[in-house]
Design an enzyme around this catalytic site. Sequence first.
Site, mmCIF file in Angstrom:
data_model
loop_
_atom_site.group_PDB
_atom_site.id
_atom_site.type_symbol
_atom_site.label_atom_id
_atom_site.label_comp_id
_atom_site.label_asym_id
_atom_site.label_seq_id
_atom_site.Cartn_x
_atom_site.Cartn_y
_atom_site.Cartn_z
ATOM 1 N N GLU A 143 0.783 -1.230 0.000
ATOM 2 C CA GLU A 143 0.000 0.000 0.000
ATOM 3 C C GLU A 143 0.823 1.293 0.000
ATOM 4 O OE1 GLU A 143 -2.968 -0.280 3.093
ATOM 5 O OE2 GLU A 143 -4.095 -1.797 1.993
ATOM 6 N N GLU A 248 -6.042 -8.177 -0.404
ATOM 7 C CA GLU A 248 -6.829 -8.062 0.823
ATOM 8 C C GLU A 248 -8.289 -7.807 0.446
ATOM 9 O OE1 GLU A 248 -5.460 -5.016 3.476
ATOM 10 O OE2 GLU A 248 -3.351 -5.591 3.306
#
Length: 488
Positions: A143, A248
């Site tokens: 991320e 995710e």
Amino acid sequence: MAADTANGGLSQLEDHYKTFITEQDFAQIAAAGLNWVRIPLPYWAIEVRDDEPFLAKTCWTYFLKAIQWARKYGIRINLDLHALPGSQNGWNHSGRLGTINMLNGPMGLANAQRSLDYIRILAEFISQPQYKDVVAMFGVTNEPFAPTFGQENLARYYMQAYDIVRTASGTGEGNGPFISFHEGFMGLSNWVGYFTNSDRTSLDLHPYLCFNAQSADPYSARDTEPCTTWGPNQNASMRAFGLSTAGEFSNAINDCGLYVNGVGLGTRYEGNYTGGPWPVIGSCEQWTDYQSWDASLKQDIQQFALASMDALQNWFFWTWKIGNSSVTGKVESPAWSYQLGLQEGWMPADPRVAAGTCGNTAPWQPPLQSWQTGGAGAGQIPATFTSSYAWPPTSISGGGAATDLPTYTPTGALPTLPAPTFTKSAGGTVDAGSGWLNSADNTGMNVAIPTCNYLDPWIGNAAPPSPLCGAAARRDTVPDPVITPPPS
């Protein structure tokens, strides 16, 4: 925790490593019909510097255990470098809640240098023949927040990381792990045309509904949302870029749950999330008290899970397990626990039954192209691309010209990661590798220049130090290495 010396200081963290995820979990994961695990690893698995307050090297011991358990139960690992020096996104799971200091700010370039070194050390280890078939994917950075530091510099960083991983794995098509690039919050479609003819790269997306606008709608009203929101994007990316995975996702449709947003930060749903204002939607109790959920609600949650799995195609659920609250003795964020969902009946006993949930109105049609899976043409990225995204960047957001910023010099000793020790039942030892596959990959570790001053790697916005530690000030030192990818 470090100050709590009476109870063991930072070593208390190891109690968690010893007890939270064990071999039994890997056996349960395999029994649940799951064939991959994504394991987040922080850079302090390798080292810490100066006063960085992390328990160094300990978690690496337990990652090695995970490799053994994965091998035993037929599971492959996606190793995800989850926390980088200075923080790549400013969120708590990057090591510190606060500012972004990787590719951003006055220490942004120096922290990126360190991060690339850690990618190299991990790549050398997992590319060894003893591990490459188990640790088959490497998420090089979790991320990274490109809206702050720009997609161009993220692409430059990824291009350098790609060359590093492929140099570690050596020559030949299909060597070393699949390389996973998080899309950096730019969207999958913005990466079309990047890394064409690369050797096994993939895009990673983390699709969540729960952190957007909050709604009191029940699961039954949102069961098809994954199909319409995620499915078309995933199909398009599989066609236009190549392998695209959801690294995710969860069953959460709002941000209710203990510490989902962070310790003491509140929730959007209840209107008390830090950084508001957010309108009050209601109480989170109904969304966390899973012991009161009836069969109909559990069926609706399972339908949402099946739609998510079908829409995303290649996915990792975040997360396998949530620990019980030390106050209530139960899980307080149930939408995030795959294991609890299996136990309580809202996760499918066989995830393969998800196929077709979304109706397959415009599915991606396999196969991937040959170069996308390490076959013919792999590793032949056009020179126009590699030159356009060469390392280092020319400037850093929040910092300025790269030549005016602090940098390190590659003269340090490389901390090779240790391998496990095995003993044959009939005596003798098993070759567990040296921790370093490519002996020709011998450039030193990026370390501080003794004559220069540096800011704290986690400093945030600040003026560069004096004397200047940038490239212009160290022209007589060892130059930055230029890594050339091996021929395919």
